[in-house]
Design an enzyme around this catalytic site. Structure first.
Site, mmCIF file in Angstrom:
data_model
loop_
_atom_site.group_PDB
_atom_site.id
_atom_site.type_symbol
_atom_site.label_atom_id
_atom_site.label_comp_id
_atom_site.label_asym_id
_atom_site.label_seq_id
_atom_site.Cartn_x
_atom_site.Cartn_y
_atom_site.Cartn_z
ATOM 1 N N CYS A 120 47.079 46.583 42.654
ATOM 2 C CA CYS A 120 47.967 46.327 43.645
ATOM 3 C C CYS A 120 47.441 46.306 45.133
ATOM 4 C CB CYS A 120 49.126 47.124 43.596
ATOM 5 S SG CYS A 120 50.405 46.629 44.559
ATOM 6 N N CYS B 73 63.576 63.990 32.032
ATOM 7 C CA CYS B 73 62.405 63.317 32.978
ATOM 8 C C CYS B 73 61.845 64.143 34.064
ATOM 9 C CB CYS B 73 63.421 61.873 33.530
ATOM 10 S SG CYS B 73 64.654 62.202 34.576
ATOM 11 N N CYS C 187 52.747 51.330 49.815
ATOM 12 C CA CYS C 187 53.996 51.206 48.803
ATOM 13 C C CYS C 187 54.221 52.616 48.327
ATOM 14 C CB CYS C 187 53.788 50.126 47.831
ATOM 15 S SG CYS C 187 55.256 50.241 46.798
ATOM 16 N N GLU D 118 80.073 61.010 28.360
ATOM 17 C CA GLU D 118 79.227 60.313 29.498
ATOM 18 C C GLU D 118 80.476 60.196 30.779
ATOM 19 O OE1 GLU D 118 77.266 58.554 32.347
ATOM 20 O OE2 GLU D 118 76.088 58.972 30.302
ATOM 21 N N CYS E 298 54.848 43.205 41.659
ATOM 22 C CA CYS E 298 54.919 44.352 41.243
ATOM 23 C C CYS E 298 54.030 44.573 39.773
ATOM 24 C CB CYS E 298 56.173 45.078 40.925
ATOM 25 S SG CYS E 298 56.268 46.720 40.356
#
Length: 431
Positions: A68, A386, A74, A313, A155
């Site tokens: 990239c 995560c 970035c 949720e 990207c």
């Protein structure tokens, strides 16, 4: 400060390389283990310092040239300069060290990293930031450590369909007489079909922009929406709102709308669901609780193997989609509730209790929900995380509350970044 010669030995959580100078840890973005560099110290702390790579003197064995052109400036990717094998090694190592250090997990219970089948072009959802001035328009990402926007021609980790749309929207939006009013452009794809685009406006009448963009988007085959105003009202322009992803075996198809959540790596999401189904080991009679269930990504595959699934949720539009997805896939034993995950394990518990609780919280984790699970005492818990530090934090009260960790496995959903997904199985009672 005069640059100093520094050898970098390891990578830390967050992506920086680490070397030592007179016993103090120096964190250096863009470094690689084995590098010898000239480093400029930019910030001194009591126990560590932050540095900048001034000059690479000797490259470490895992270093490569990033593809990239804006890598380093970035703020998106942290590890394009590392071979994928090197990235995988350090993700596995950092994950294991986090769980060992924060909650004393035995190394034998930490399984190898599930590597991604593709390290490039995998990302199915991207948020591009905008910066406008008179006669200028940048569409890309924030620069590292700032909120200024760097223009990104393409990207490297985005789906090719998104990159094609990015070029068109940059051309279409550049030079419009509304500088500063276009804030962000969201692009997403499913397993089939075209690109869904949501253009975010400040407090601005969407009609003129809609009139301009709609015929262009329609001709290109995009679904287009404008989001504007303080309440985030969504103005449909053209195309179908839902994107569709395929999951499970036999395959089922789930739709999700603008603002809804789906994993950004669709191939690894399918693998994650396979791991969840195997770990759940359901026989057809169990009562399952799915917290932070979204549009049914885990609920519906599990429902085909359980007696009953309750999905919870807080984002009500996702619950609407979960119910729609259950209907379209012929699932009649999954019930979905639009409410916070906190207290749901106790609120919806029956006399027989829960056989399995699954949770997939945001990066901040689910510490309050964990307290509920300790009280509700499901027989097994599957935790999809995560963020390794918040996972480790949340595991502590479970391990202290009568649960045993059976295993934990890191999964690479985010190549070229330092982020790691994981799946952890806990069982009630001693091993």
């Amino acid at each position: 400060m005069t640059p100093v010669r520094l050898r970098l030995d390891t990578l830390a959580y967050g992506g920086n390389a680490v070397g030592r100078l007179q016993g103090k840890a120096i964190f250096v973005p863009g470094g690689a283990p084995g590098d010898e560099i000239l480093c400029r110290i930019v910030r001194e702390k009591k126990r560590f310092a932050e540095g900048e790579l001034e000059e690479l003197l000797v490259a470490g064995p895992g270093r490569r040239t990033p593809p990239c052109p804006v890598f380093g400036d970035c703020g998106g990717c942290q590890w394009q300069h590392l071979d994928y094998g090197e990235q995988s090694l350090w993700k596995e190592r950092i994950f294991a060290e986090t769980l060992r250090r924060q909650c004393g997990i035995d190394e034998s219970l930490l399984l190898p990293l599930a590597i991604a089948p593709e390290e490039w072009g995998y990302r199915s959802r991207v948020q591009f930031k905008c910066s406008q001035g008179e006669g200028t328009f940048d569409l890309g990402f924030y620069r590292r450590g700032s909120h200024s926007v760097i223009d990104v021609p393409r990207c490297a980790i985005a789906d090719p369909r998104i990159n094609a749309a990015l070029g068109l929207f940059r051309h279409w939006l550049r030079g419009l007489p509304i500088p500063g009013r276009i804030l962000q452009v969201d692009m997403a794809v499913g397993d089939t079909g075209g690109v869904r685009v949501v253009v975010h406006l400040a407090d601005e009448d969407p009609v003129p922009l809609a009139r301009y963009l709609t015929p262009l988007a329609r001709e290109a085959g995009f679904a287009l929406f404008l989001q504007f105003g303080r309440k985030g009202a969504l103005h449909p322009c053209c195309g179908v709102a839902d994107l569709t992803i395929g999951i499970g075996a036999p395959e089922m198809f789930l739709g999700y709308g603008p603002g809804g959540f789906a994993q950004v790596n669709l191939a690894q999401n399918r693998y994650l669901i396979q791991l969840v189904e195997e770990a759940a080991d359901l026989t057809g009679t169990e009562r399952v609780l799915d917290l932070f269930c979204g549009m049914g990504n885990f609920s519906l595959p599990l429902a085909r193997r359980a007696g009953e699934v309750i999905g919870v949720e807080g984002f009500a539009p996702s619950i609407v989609k979960a119910r729609d997805n259950a209907l379209r896939n012929g699932i009649g034993n999954a019930v979905f509730h639009a409410c916070p995950a906190e207290s749901a394990a106790l609120r919806f518990r029956s006399a027989g209790g829960w056989d399995l609780a699954l949770l997939d919280p945001p990066r901040a984790g689910a510490f309050e929900v964990i307290k509920d699970l300790v009280r509700a005492r499901p027989r097994r818990i599957l935790y999809v995380s995560c963020d390794p530090p918040t996972l480790a934090r949340d595991l502590v009260p479970l391990l202290q509350g009568g649960y045993t960790l059976a295993w934990s496995r890191p999964i690479d959903l985010f190549p070229q970044t330092c982020h790691t997904e994981s799946l952890t199985l806990l069982t009630l009672g001693p091993r």
